[in-house]
Enzyme design. Structure first.
Site, PDB file in Angstrom:
ATOM      1  N   SER A 146      40.685  40.872  43.318  1.00 34.76           N
ATOM      2  CA  SER A 146      40.728  39.460  43.697  1.00 34.76           C
ATOM      3  C   SER A 146      40.594  38.521  42.501  1.00 34.76           C
ATOM      4  O   SER A 146      41.156  37.434  42.503  1.00 34.76           O
ATOM      5  CB  SER A 146      39.634  39.160  44.725  1.00 34.76           C
ATOM      6  OG  SER A 146      39.931  39.804  45.944  1.00 34.76           O
ATOM      7  N   GLU A 162      41.976  38.729  39.759  1.00 31.15           N
ATOM      8  CA  GLU A 162      43.293  38.583  39.137  1.00 31.15           C
ATOM      9  C   GLU A 162      44.269  37.759  39.975  1.00 31.15           C
ATOM     10  O   GLU A 162      45.403  37.512  39.553  1.00 31.15           O
ATOM     11  CB  GLU A 162      43.896  39.964  38.850  1.00 31.15           C
ATOM     12  CG  GLU A 162      43.190  40.737  37.755  1.00 31.15           C
ATOM     13  CD  GLU A 162      41.881  41.388  38.182  1.00 31.15           C
ATOM     14  OE1 GLU A 162      41.000  41.546  37.311  1.00 31.15           O
ATOM     15  OE2 GLU A 162      41.734  41.732  39.371  1.00 31.15           O
ATOM     16  N   CYS A 222      39.807  40.142  49.093  1.00 26.11           N
ATOM     17  CA  CYS A 222      38.577  40.374  49.842  1.00 26.11           C
ATOM     18  C   CYS A 222      37.476  40.769  48.863  1.00 26.11           C
ATOM     19  O   CYS A 222      37.610  41.755  48.143  1.00 26.11           O
ATOM     20  CB  CYS A 222      38.797  41.480  50.867  1.00 26.11           C
ATOM     21  SG  CYS A 222      37.308  41.922  51.785  1.00 26.11           S
ATOM     22  N   ILE A 246      33.510  41.686  48.872  1.00 19.95           N
ATOM     23  CA  ILE A 246      32.390  42.062  49.735  1.00 19.95           C
ATOM     24  C   ILE A 246      31.106  42.042  48.910  1.00 19.95           C
ATOM     25  O   ILE A 246      31.050  42.610  47.822  1.00 19.95           O
ATOM     26  CB  ILE A 246      32.621  43.461  50.356  1.00 19.95           C
ATOM     27  CG1 ILE A 246      33.910  43.447  51.200  1.00 19.95           C
ATOM     28  CG2 ILE A 246      31.415  43.876  51.209  1.00 19.95           C
ATOM     29  CD1 ILE A 246      34.335  44.812  51.712  1.00 19.95           C
ATOM     30  N   GLU A 251      25.014  44.706  45.851  1.00 22.82           N
ATOM     31  CA  GLU A 251      23.579  44.650  45.593  1.00 22.82           C
ATOM     32  C   GLU A 251      23.203  43.576  44.581  1.00 22.82           C
ATOM     33  O   GLU A 251      22.037  43.209  44.468  1.00 22.82           O
ATOM     34  CB  GLU A 251      23.095  46.014  45.096  1.00 22.82           C
ATOM     35  CG  GLU A 251      23.205  47.101  46.149  1.00 22.82           C
ATOM     36  CD  GLU A 251      22.750  48.451  45.625  1.00 22.82           C
ATOM     37  OE1 GLU A 251      22.286  48.540  44.470  1.00 22.82           O
ATOM     38  OE2 GLU A 251      22.866  49.428  46.386  1.00 22.82           O
ATOM     39  N   THR A 252      24.191  43.064  43.836  1.00 24.83           N
ATOM     40  CA  THR A 252      23.917  42.043  42.819  1.00 24.83           C
ATOM     41  C   THR A 252      24.636  40.753  43.185  1.00 24.83           C
ATOM     42  O   THR A 252      25.293  40.664  44.220  1.00 24.83           O
ATOM     43  CB  THR A 252      24.403  42.517  41.431  1.00 24.83           C
ATOM     44  OG1 THR A 252      25.839  42.555  41.450  1.00 24.83           O
ATOM     45  CG2 THR A 252      23.853  43.894  41.091  1.00 24.83           C
ATOM     46  N   HIS A 285      27.159  39.624  41.634  1.00 26.89           N
ATOM     47  CA  HIS A 285      28.498  39.741  41.059  1.00 26.89           C
ATOM     48  C   HIS A 285      29.542  39.008  41.912  1.00 26.89           C
ATOM     49  O   HIS A 285      30.420  38.335  41.380  1.00 26.89           O
ATOM     50  CB  HIS A 285      28.850  41.231  40.938  1.00 26.89           C
ATOM     51  CG  HIS A 285      30.202  41.514  40.394  1.00 26.89           C
ATOM     52  ND1 HIS A 285      30.518  41.366  39.067  1.00 26.89           N
ATOM     53  CD2 HIS A 285      31.339  41.954  41.005  1.00 26.89           C
ATOM     54  CE1 HIS A 285      31.787  41.698  38.879  1.00 26.89           C
ATOM     55  NE2 HIS A 285      32.289  42.062  40.037  1.00 26.89           N
TER      56      HIS A 285
END
Length: 172
Positions: free
Chosen positions: A62, A64, A86, A88, A91-92, A94
């Site tokens: 995504s 890019e 998409c 999702i 845990e971070t 990011h």
């Protein structure tokens, strides 16, 4: 075609039947983005856009999407480019940085080229949420992205017609 909201488009007007529309799709989370692409393409065809006028390309992820959209713009000069992806939540944080970069990149393209570059990117917490928003069981974001592109193309055409012949207005 019923556009989400208030606008009703029964068919593409004659002066738009040969328009080109670009679609750039992220390959990351392909189970979701492939469904979005299928729904987007189906909606464009149902609206009367010819299959040969739909330019569809893939990018790795995504992040890019804005550059892929720019590549389509520079090589095909479509009336709109739809960006499908998409992201999702993990845990971070990011995903926050990725989503902000994508949104800013796509918005920059809208303003730079004065044409629709549609943000068709799911920003969800789980894969289940993504699937529900892509396959039509909750929402149909691929179709909604196509409808947004068509509505913006028609808005641009309407505004161009309003200012034709007026002195002092740019008509690009």
């Amino acid at each position: 075609m019923k556009i989400k909201g208030k606008t009703e488009i029964s068919a593409i007007p004659k002066d738009l039947e040969n328009i080109k529309i670009g679609i750039v799709k992220a390959q990351w989370n392909s189970a979701v983005t492939d469904t979005m692409l299928s729904e987007c393409t189906k909606a464009l065809k149902n609206a009367g856009i010819l299959e040969e006028n739909i330019i569809s390309k893939n990018v790795p992820g995504s992040y890019e999407l804005p550059l892929g959209a720019l590549f389509i713009e520079n090589t095909h000069n479509p009336a709109a480019v739809i960006c499908l992806g998409c992201v999702i939540k993990g845990e971070t944080d990011h995903d926050i940085f990725i989503n902000q970069g994508i949104a800013q990149g796509i918005m920059g393209l809208n303003l730079r080229f004065s044409k629709p570059f549609v943000f068709g990117v799911l920003t969800v917490n789980t894969e289940e949420q993504a699937i529900a928003r892509a396959d039509g069981s909750k929402e149909n974001k691929g179709k909604e992205a196509a409808e947004a592109a068509l509505e913006m193309i028609l808005l641009r055409q309407d505004l161009k017609k309003e200012v034709q012949g007026q002195i002092g207005f740019r008509n690009r």
